[in-house]
Scaffold this motif. Structure first.
Motif, PDB file in Angstrom:
ATOM      1  N   GLN A  20     -48.253 -80.153  11.523  1.00  0.00           N
ATOM      2  CA  GLN A  20     -48.586 -80.648  10.184  1.00  0.00           C
ATOM      3  C   GLN A  20     -49.714 -79.864   9.516  1.00  0.00           C
ATOM      4  OE1 GLN A  20     -48.603 -84.949  11.724  1.00  0.00           O
ATOM      5  NE2 GLN A  20     -47.829 -85.171   9.650  1.00  0.00           N
ATOM      6  N   HIS A 121     -46.752 -83.979  19.947  1.00  0.00           N
ATOM      7  CA  HIS A 121     -46.633 -84.597  18.626  1.00  0.00           C
ATOM      8  C   HIS A 121     -45.397 -83.987  17.960  1.00  0.00           C
ATOM      9  CE1 HIS A 121     -49.145 -86.999  15.582  1.00  0.00           C
ATOM     10  NE2 HIS A 121     -48.001 -86.758  14.980  1.00  0.00           N
ATOM     11  N   TRP A 122     -44.287 -84.019  18.712  1.00  0.00           N
ATOM     12  CA  TRP A 122     -42.933 -83.804  18.192  1.00  0.00           C
ATOM     13  C   TRP A 122     -42.461 -82.370  18.087  1.00  0.00           C
ATOM     14  CZ3 TRP A 122     -43.530 -87.447  13.351  1.00  0.00           C
ATOM     15  CH2 TRP A 122     -43.920 -88.726  13.782  1.00  0.00           C
ATOM     16  N   ASN A 165     -47.120 -88.786  21.299  1.00  0.00           N
ATOM     17  CA  ASN A 165     -47.354 -89.494  20.044  1.00  0.00           C
ATOM     18  C   ASN A 165     -46.056 -90.185  19.632  1.00  0.00           C
ATOM     19  OD1 ASN A 165     -48.908 -90.001  17.495  1.00  0.00           O
ATOM     20  ND2 ASN A 165     -47.090 -89.009  16.643  1.00  0.00           N
ATOM     21  N   GLU A 166     -46.135 -91.469  19.365  1.00  0.00           N
ATOM     22  CA  GLU A 166     -45.060 -92.241  18.756  1.00  0.00           C
ATOM     23  C   GLU A 166     -43.670 -91.932  19.316  1.00  0.00           C
ATOM     24  OE1 GLU A 166     -45.365 -92.219  14.496  1.00  0.00           O
ATOM     25  OE2 GLU A 166     -47.389 -93.023  14.550  1.00  0.00           O
ATOM     26  N   CYS A 169     -40.604 -92.609  17.211  1.00  0.00           N
ATOM     27  CA  CYS A 169     -40.193 -91.627  16.200  1.00  0.00           C
ATOM     28  C   CYS A 169     -39.401 -90.488  16.829  1.00  0.00           C
ATOM     29  CB  CYS A 169     -41.408 -91.064  15.461  1.00  0.00           C
ATOM     30  SG  CYS A 169     -42.205 -92.266  14.401  1.00  0.00           S
ATOM     31  N   ASN A 294     -51.063 -96.581  16.944  1.00  0.00           N
ATOM     32  CA  ASN A 294     -50.923 -96.099  15.577  1.00  0.00           C
ATOM     33  C   ASN A 294     -50.387 -97.248  14.743  1.00  0.00           C
ATOM     34  OD1 ASN A 294     -51.520 -93.681  16.778  1.00  0.00           O
ATOM     35  ND2 ASN A 294     -49.624 -92.646  16.194  1.00  0.00           N
ATOM     36  N   TYR A 296     -49.734 -98.631  10.693  1.00  0.00           N
ATOM     37  CA  TYR A 296     -49.732 -98.366   9.253  1.00  0.00           C
ATOM     38  C   TYR A 296     -49.336 -99.573   8.409  1.00  0.00           C
ATOM     39  CZ  TYR A 296     -50.300 -93.438  10.232  1.00  0.00           C
ATOM     40  OH  TYR A 296     -50.805 -92.246  10.639  1.00  0.00           O
ATOM     41  N   TRP A 326     -44.924 -98.055   1.730  1.00  0.00           N
ATOM     42  CA  TRP A 326     -45.136 -98.937   2.886  1.00  0.00           C
ATOM     43  C   TRP A 326     -46.049-100.085   2.463  1.00  0.00           C
ATOM     44  CZ3 TRP A 326     -46.661 -94.674   7.032  1.00  0.00           C
ATOM     45  CH2 TRP A 326     -45.545 -93.837   7.231  1.00  0.00           C
ATOM     46  N   GLU A 353     -54.264 -93.689  15.169  1.00  0.00           N
ATOM     47  CA  GLU A 353     -53.918 -93.401  13.769  1.00  0.00           C
ATOM     48  C   GLU A 353     -53.930 -94.690  12.965  1.00  0.00           C
ATOM     49  OE1 GLU A 353     -50.250 -91.273  12.930  1.00  0.00           O
ATOM     50  OE2 GLU A 353     -50.573 -89.989  14.681  1.00  0.00           O
ATOM     51  N   TRP A 399     -56.015 -91.533  10.078  1.00  0.00           N
ATOM     52  CA  TRP A 399     -55.022 -90.533   9.717  1.00  0.00           C
ATOM     53  C   TRP A 399     -55.067 -90.377   8.210  1.00  0.00           C
ATOM     54  CZ3 TRP A 399     -52.104 -87.259  12.594  1.00  0.00           C
ATOM     55  CH2 TRP A 399     -51.193 -86.476  11.869  1.00  0.00           C
ATOM     56  N   GLU A 406     -46.047 -83.780   5.683  1.00  0.00           N
ATOM     57  CA  GLU A 406     -45.673 -85.146   6.054  1.00  0.00           C
ATOM     58  C   GLU A 406     -44.180 -85.193   6.424  1.00  0.00           C
ATOM     59  OE1 GLU A 406     -47.142 -87.810   7.003  1.00  0.00           O
ATOM     60  OE2 GLU A 406     -45.366 -89.067   6.896  1.00  0.00           O
ATOM     61  N   TRP A 407     -43.813 -84.434   7.441  1.00  0.00           N
ATOM     62  CA  TRP A 407     -42.474 -84.465   8.046  1.00  0.00           C
ATOM     63  C   TRP A 407     -41.366 -84.422   6.991  1.00  0.00           C
ATOM     64  CZ3 TRP A 407     -43.708 -82.829  12.533  1.00  0.00           C
ATOM     65  CH2 TRP A 407     -44.868 -83.272  13.161  1.00  0.00           C
ATOM     66  N   PHE A 415     -51.917 -87.986   2.942  1.00  0.00           N
ATOM     67  CA  PHE A 415     -52.609 -88.989   3.773  1.00  0.00           C
ATOM     68  C   PHE A 415     -54.065 -88.611   4.062  1.00  0.00           C
ATOM     69  CE2 PHE A 415     -49.730 -92.240   5.565  1.00  0.00           C
ATOM     70  CZ  PHE A 415     -48.492 -91.776   5.167  1.00  0.00           C
TER      71      PHE A 415
HETATM   72  C1  BGC Z   1     -47.382 -89.772  12.678  1.00  0.00           C
HETATM   73  C2  BGC Z   1     -48.027 -88.756  11.777  1.00  0.00           C
HETATM   74  C3  BGC Z   1     -47.602 -89.029  10.352  1.00  0.00           C
HETATM   75  C4  BGC Z   1     -48.144 -90.373   9.946  1.00  0.00           C
HETATM   76  C5  BGC Z   1     -47.791 -90.806   8.531  1.00  0.00           C
HETATM   77  C6  BGC Z   1     -47.315 -91.142  12.098  1.00  0.00           C
HETATM   78  O1  BGC Z   1     -45.993 -91.586  12.120  1.00  0.00           O
HETATM   79  O2  BGC Z   1     -47.900 -89.723  13.969  1.00  0.00           O
HETATM   80  O3  BGC Z   1     -47.664 -87.487  12.234  1.00  0.00           O
HETATM   81  O4  BGC Z   1     -47.999 -88.036   9.473  1.00  0.00           O
HETATM   82  O5  BGC Z   1     -47.698 -91.359  10.818  1.00  0.00           O
HETATM   83  O6  BGC Z   1     -46.422 -90.917   8.398  1.00  0.00           O
END
Ligand code: BGC
Length: 447
Positions: A20, A121-122, A165-166, A169, A294, A296, A326, A353, A399, A406-407, A415
């Motif tokens: 990222q 991290h992916w 990480n996650e 995902c 993490n 959100y 979100w 995060e 984060w 952002e993927w 962010f």
């Molecule tokens: C991830 C980050 C991502 C963030 C916001 C998480 O899912 O670990 O890489 O940028 O959330 O979407």
């Protein structure tokens, strides 16, 4: 006036991830990852964006660390790009890749900032994806070997390690929903990938112990809080399925050595099962030192026949949302932390995060991201409530330090607490940066 005072021993920080922010995609022998391939496949990432340059942190890490120092954080979470260390995923080590992370980690330490390092991290090396990726059990061995190499290289410098990480995902979002690399849409495949990721996690923890690496190790699943719309049994059950997908599916194997029956049975009805081999659960069940969380968002949701994977729908009650759509759900942060403590015990937790997307741009050199400040404040208060309720919080890392790739949303969603101009790569501290800086000076929030 009300004062929310945090204990002194909490570590405060910020987080990022390799693909990222780093850019320098072809520099110093880096191999391709599945995200290079995915981002360059038309239609996969918004506006055809990719991480070739990103924030160029590969070259600007000193500037970024100077920002962290000015911010006053104790800890910085970064991830190592596997394809920088093993360009083909396995085989010979790329010393130039290790050298880069030595430079970053040394610079952090010299500035009094503790590195927290994520191994995955992916950014899976594309060469491994070509052999089946996480569906292939050989990827597990390649990961453990990569982890061992990195542990040995940074032993003594890095004291906090995160395997994955996650994993939700990198399994379901990437292989069932198909929104992330490699972009498959197959539930059985996603369940296989999730299982193999968790074995890779467990075997890496075992390797860490075997090698007697100095420090602590954990993983960082993403959780959401789903609250049932009513107390009807069907609503409660639908909600439990939805939240078990994030929580129990990735927690029960680690903490209890088994998968949650509520989802095992549900998946079975869909003709999908976990293919467990001897030793798998024992590996995943390896004790960890801390849990990364993490968080959100959350929602209120209920039963709806035939809706989605779980006969479940979110009810948009009109919550405020961030610029990525979100829900802003700070109560969920508190509830989920208390839930985790009650269910899994007194494990030390780092919030690895938590943050928000607001796309404010600089006006006369100032980025007035009041939405992010509110989000931060509200979530910190929820964090404080969880601490007061006995949740063993060790740290909080927001984060993200920088706006970044952002993927699937490319560069369209911001962010960061530092704005990045993707044309000039100039960094501008946002108002949230100054708010967080001030908070770190006092450790309290005034209301
Ligand atoms: C991830 C980050 C991502 C963030 C916001 C998480 O899912 O670990 O890489 O940028 O959330 O979407």
């Amino acid at each position: 006036m009300t004062i929310i005072q945090f204990p002194e021993n909490i570590k405060w920080g910020a987080a990022t991830a390799s693909y990222q922010i780093e850019g320098a995609a072809n520099k110093d022998g880096r191999g391709l990852s599945i995200w290079d391939t995915f981002a360059k496949t038309p239609g996969k990432v918004l506006n055809g964006d990719h991480g070739d340059v990103a924030c160029d942190s590969y070259h600007r890490y000193e500037e970024d660390i100077a920002l962290m120092k000015e911010l006053g954080i104790d800890m910085y979470r970064l991830s190592i790009a596997w394809p920088r260390i093993f360009p083909k995923g396995k085989g010979s080590v790329n010393q130039l890749g290790l050298d880069y992370y030595h430079r970053v980690i040394d610079c952090l330490i010299a500035n009094g900032i503790e590195p927290m390092v994520t191994l995955y991290h992916w950014d899976l090396p594309q060469a491994l994806q070509d052999e089946g990726g996480w569906d292939n059990r050989e990827t597990i061995d390649a990961f453990v070997h990569y982890a061992e190499t990195v542990f040995q290289a940074f032993n003594g410098k890095v004291k906090h390690w995160i395997t994955l990480n996650e994993p939700w995902c990198s399994s379901f979002l990437s292989n069932f929903i198909g929104a992330h690399a490699p972009g498959n849409q197959d539930l059985q495949l996603a369940v296989n990938v999730a299982h193999h990721l968790m074995i890779a996690h467990g075997k890496t923890v075992k390797k860490f112990r075997e090698l007697d690496i100095d420090g602590e190790i954990g993983y960082a699943p993403n959780v959401e809080w789903n609250e049932a719309y009513s107390n009807k049994e069907e609503d409660i059950k639908a909600c439990k399925r939805a939240s078990a997908w994030f929580i129990e599916w990735f927690f029960d194997p680690v903490f209890k050595g088994e998968y949650p029956s509520i989802l095992v049975d549900w998946f079975k009805k869909k003709g999908v099962q976990v293919n467990i081999e001897d030793g798998d659960m024992e590996a995943i069940h390896s004790p960890i030192d801390f849990l990364g969380i993490n968080y959100y968002t959350g929602s209120v949701s209920r039963y709806k026949e035939g809706e989605g994977l779980f006969d479940h729908e979110r009810v948009d009650k009109g919550y405020d949302q961030t610029d990525i759509g979100w829900n802003i759900y700070p109560e969920g942060f508190y509830h989920v932390l208390v839930y985790i403590k009650e269910k899994y015990g007194d494990i030390p937790i780092y919030i690895t995060e938590n943050g928000s997307c607001y796309n404010d741009e600089p006006v006369d050199g100032k980025v007035n991201d009041t939405g992010r400040i509110d989000y931060l404040k509200q979530h910190l208060i929820s964090l404080h409530r969880s601490i007061e309720s006995g949740v063993n919080i060790k740290g909080y890392l927001t984060w993200s330090l920088l706006d970044n790739f952002e993927w699937a949303e490319g560069y369209s969603k911001r962010f960061g607490i530092v704005h990045v101009n993707y044309r000039t790569l100039e960094r501008t501290k946002k108002e949230s940066f100054y708010w967080y800086q001030k908070f770190l000076e006092t450790n309290w929030i005034k209301l």
